[in-house]
Structures are given as C-alpha cells and as structure tokens.
Write a protein that holds these residues in place. Structure first.
Motif, PDB file in Angstrom:
ATOM      1  N   LYS A 164      54.936  37.000 -13.342  1.00 50.84           N
ATOM      2  CA  LYS A 164      56.206  37.017 -14.058  1.00 50.84           C
ATOM      3  C   LYS A 164      56.121  37.832 -15.339  1.00 50.84           C
ATOM      4  CE  LYS A 164      57.872  32.577 -12.268  1.00 50.84           C
ATOM      5  NZ  LYS A 164      58.300  31.186 -12.610  1.00 50.84           N
ATOM      6  N   LEU A 165      54.944  37.869 -15.934  1.00 49.44           N
ATOM      7  CA  LEU A 165      54.766  38.589 -17.188  1.00 49.44           C
ATOM      8  C   LEU A 165      54.662  40.106 -16.990  1.00 49.44           C
ATOM      9  CD1 LEU A 165      52.233  36.312 -19.114  1.00 49.44           C
ATOM     10  CD2 LEU A 165      54.627  36.731 -19.699  1.00 49.44           C
ATOM     11  N   VAL A 166      54.417  40.541 -15.764  1.00 49.62           N
ATOM     12  CA  VAL A 166      54.250  41.977 -15.508  1.00 49.62           C
ATOM     13  C   VAL A 166      55.480  42.757 -15.951  1.00 49.62           C
ATOM     14  CG1 VAL A 166      54.110  43.725 -13.696  1.00 49.62           C
ATOM     15  CG2 VAL A 166      52.543  41.803 -13.658  1.00 49.62           C
ATOM     16  N   SER A 167      56.671  42.298 -15.542  1.00 58.34           N
ATOM     17  CA  SER A 167      57.898  43.005 -15.909  1.00 58.34           C
ATOM     18  C   SER A 167      58.135  42.967 -17.412  1.00 58.34           C
ATOM     19  CB  SER A 167      59.094  42.415 -15.168  1.00 58.34           C
ATOM     20  OG  SER A 167      59.218  41.023 -15.451  1.00 58.34           O
ATOM     21  N   THR A 168      57.826  41.818 -18.030  1.00 59.34           N
ATOM     22  CA  THR A 168      57.985  41.686 -19.492  1.00 59.34           C
ATOM     23  C   THR A 168      57.038  42.623 -20.219  1.00 59.34           C
ATOM     24  OG1 THR A 168      58.586  39.350 -19.228  1.00 59.34           O
ATOM     25  CG2 THR A 168      57.940  40.083 -21.433  1.00 59.34           C
ATOM     26  N   TYR A 169      55.807  42.644 -19.791  1.00 58.51           N
ATOM     27  CA  TYR A 169      54.815  43.517 -20.414  1.00 58.51           C
ATOM     28  C   TYR A 169      55.174  44.991 -20.238  1.00 58.51           C
ATOM     29  CZ  TYR A 169      51.554  39.625 -21.205  1.00 58.51           C
ATOM     30  OH  TYR A 169      50.962  38.472 -21.650  1.00 58.51           O
ATOM     31  N   SER A 170      55.745  45.320 -19.094  1.00 55.89           N
ATOM     32  CA  SER A 170      56.111  46.709 -18.834  1.00 55.89           C
ATOM     33  C   SER A 170      57.121  47.211 -19.853  1.00 55.89           C
ATOM     34  CB  SER A 170      56.679  46.851 -17.418  1.00 55.89           C
ATOM     35  OG  SER A 170      55.701  46.511 -16.455  1.00 55.89           O
ATOM     36  N   GLU A 171      58.043  46.344 -20.268  1.00 52.70           N
ATOM     37  CA  GLU A 171      59.022  46.712 -21.289  1.00 52.70           C
ATOM     38  C   GLU A 171      58.410  46.671 -22.684  1.00 52.70           C
ATOM     39  OE1 GLU A 171      62.056  47.878 -20.784  1.00 52.70           O
ATOM     40  OE2 GLU A 171      61.616  47.779 -18.621  1.00 52.70           O
ATOM     41  N   LEU A 172      57.498  45.751 -22.894  1.00 51.66           N
ATOM     42  CA  LEU A 172      56.863  45.602 -24.200  1.00 51.66           C
ATOM     43  C   LEU A 172      56.028  46.828 -24.563  1.00 51.66           C
ATOM     44  CD1 LEU A 172      56.324  43.743 -26.626  1.00 51.66           C
ATOM     45  CD2 LEU A 172      54.389  42.783 -25.352  1.00 51.66           C
ATOM     46  N   VAL A 173      55.443  47.463 -23.556  1.00 54.79           N
ATOM     47  CA  VAL A 173      54.603  48.645 -23.800  1.00 54.79           C
ATOM     48  C   VAL A 173      55.383  49.734 -24.529  1.00 54.79           C
ATOM     49  CG1 VAL A 173      53.434  50.564 -22.651  1.00 54.79           C
ATOM     50  CG2 VAL A 173      53.027  48.235 -21.880  1.00 54.79           C
ATOM     51  N   SER A 227      54.682  51.469 -14.987  1.00 53.72           N
ATOM     52  CA  SER A 227      54.995  51.006 -13.632  1.00 53.72           C
ATOM     53  C   SER A 227      54.021  49.905 -13.228  1.00 53.72           C
ATOM     54  CB  SER A 227      54.918  52.164 -12.634  1.00 53.72           C
ATOM     55  OG  SER A 227      53.632  52.763 -12.652  1.00 53.72           O
ATOM     56  N   SER A 228      54.530  48.976 -12.467  1.00 51.40           N
ATOM     57  CA  SER A 228      53.684  47.896 -11.956  1.00 51.40           C
ATOM     58  C   SER A 228      53.442  48.130 -10.474  1.00 51.40           C
ATOM     59  CB  SER A 228      54.368  46.544 -12.169  1.00 51.40           C
ATOM     60  OG  SER A 228      55.635  46.520 -11.543  1.00 51.40           O
ATOM     61  N   VAL A 229      52.200  47.968 -10.065  1.00 54.09           N
ATOM     62  CA  VAL A 229      51.847  48.136  -8.661  1.00 54.09           C
ATOM     63  C   VAL A 229      52.394  46.955  -7.879  1.00 54.09           C
ATOM     64  CG1 VAL A 229      49.976  48.482  -7.011  1.00 54.09           C
ATOM     65  CG2 VAL A 229      49.773  49.381  -9.343  1.00 54.09           C
ATOM     66  N   LYS A 230      53.137  47.252  -6.830  1.00 56.90           N
ATOM     67  CA  LYS A 230      53.831  46.211  -6.074  1.00 56.90           C
ATOM     68  C   LYS A 230      52.866  45.154  -5.540  1.00 56.90           C
ATOM     69  CE  LYS A 230      57.265  45.654  -2.395  1.00 56.90           C
ATOM     70  NZ  LYS A 230      58.050  46.337  -1.339  1.00 56.90           N
TER      71      LYS A 230
END
Length: 235
Positions: free
Chosen positions: A75-84, A113-116
């Motif tokens: 769940k944090l992957v999407s949040t972290y992607s924006e935080l970067v 980008s997050s790896v699916k």
C-alpha cells in the motif's frame, strides 16, 4: 466489379511506385537527419528501491517478514512514488548537489514507477549530462530513504541498485525514427497518389471512355511514334 476496382486501385499505385519510393526514402532520410542534428541527446539513469521489513534493520535484528508487513508495504508503494517527487525532497537534492536546475524542471525529468505485483520502486532521472543524471538519481534515493525515516519513523526502504552512468542517449533510436518517419512517408505518398489521380482527367485507355461516357469503343488508332519505333526494331 469489386475485383476490377481493386485491380484499378493497384494499378494506380503501381504506376506511381517510383514516386512512392522516393517520398518514403526522403522521409526516412529527413527523419534520421532531424534525429541526429536537431534532437538534444538525453541520458537516463535509474536506481531501484525495495520496501523491506518495517523493523529497525540498523540494529541487525533477525526478524521475519510477515504477511502484514507485505500488505502494508504494498500500500505504501503508491504513496512513496508520489513522495519521491515532493518539493522537500527535490529541493534538498538540488541543494546537496548544487546543480543549476529548478525543482519544477527537475520534477519533469524524474520518473517514478513501481514494478507490478512487487515492492520495488524504480526512480529514473533524465538529463543532458549522463553523469548529472546518475548523481541526481542516487541522491534522490538517499534523501528519500532518510525522509521516510523522519516522516514514518520506520526504516523499511532499502536501495537495491544504484544508478549507473548511461553510455547511450535514451531518446535517440535511429531504427525507431526510421520506422516512424517511413510510416509518415507512406501516409503522405498515399495521399499524393489519391490527389494526383483525382486531378488527372486525361483518358488513358479505351475502358476509360466506356466507363466515363457510357459509349462503346468501336476502334482505336495506335500512336504513330510507337509504330515507328516498332519498325526500327524490325529493321
């Protein structure tokens, strides 16, 4: 009738085959020249991060990653992607490296980008200078991991692969450019053939007379020039 129409269309394009080839070649050559002379080379460097266990890894405590950890990290992957790409992180990166670039411009050149179906995050930076792109990518990863500790009070982000200096531009691909411009050339060639055929009102065959005027052709007179050429060959 349908076969006749298709045959006529084929004959029209076949009669213009030289012009079609020339147009396509001109587009390919023009595309390659444009790519090599007018496109600014851009270099991309990527670093990969992974969301590990939320336990304090700095204490070297052997812990087991539970299903809950995996769910939270996913769940944090999407949040972290924006935080970067947040202002605080980009500003600190610019200050640390002392690079001459504003944060809005830098944000446009940073791709996250997050790896699916994984807990991997890839940070890619594009810049005219390959070395600068690499330094920015690695610094973003370092600043980001520290910010996560401050904001969430956890240490669950680890750098897997550091960015490396690219040797070839990421935005220049001569084969891809040739194919793209060849496709454009084919479209223009088709338009050219259609327009030239519409504007061409000359009668070329007896069938054209029968088709356009709805009258039968009783006889035809061969061209004198053609007859003279045939007689010369016979001699």
């Amino acid at each position: 009738m349908e076969e006749l129409d298709l045959k006529e269309i084929f004959n029209i394009f076949w009669s213009k085959k030289i012009q079609i080839v020339i147009i396509v070649l001109l587009f390919i050559i023009g595309g390659i020249v444009y790519t090599s002379e007018f496109t600014t080379p851009m270099y991309s460097s990527s670093t990969t991060l992974v969301l590990a266990s939320s336990e304090d890894t700095e204490k070297n405590v052997n812990t087991t990653i539970t299903a809950t950890d995996i769910t939270i990290n996913s769940k944090l992957v999407s949040t972290y992607s924006e935080l970067v790409k947040s202002k605080n992180i980009l500003r600190e990166v610019i200050t640390n490296l002392n690079v001459q670039i504003d944060e809005d411009t830098l944000r446009k050149h940073v791709k996250v980008s997050s790896v699916k179906n994984t807990e991997l995050i890839e940070i890619t930076v594009e810049d005219e200078n390959a070395s600068t792109a690499t330094k920015i990518a690695n610094e973003i990863a370092n600043v980001f991991t520290e910010k996560v500790k401050e904001i969430y009070n956890i240490n669950n982000v680890q750098i897997v692969d550091e960015a490396e200096i690219a040797t070839t531009p990421s935005n220049i691909n001569y084969i891809k450019s040739a194919i793209m411009f060849a496709g454009m050339g084919i479209v223009i060639a088709i338009i050219y053939v259609i327009i030239s055929n519409i504007l061409d009102t000359t009668v070329k065959t007896a069938e054209d007379i029968e088709k356009n005027f709805n009258v039968p052709v009783i006889a035809s007179i061969p061209m004198i020039e053609k007859l003279n050429n045939e007689r010369k060959y016979k001699r």
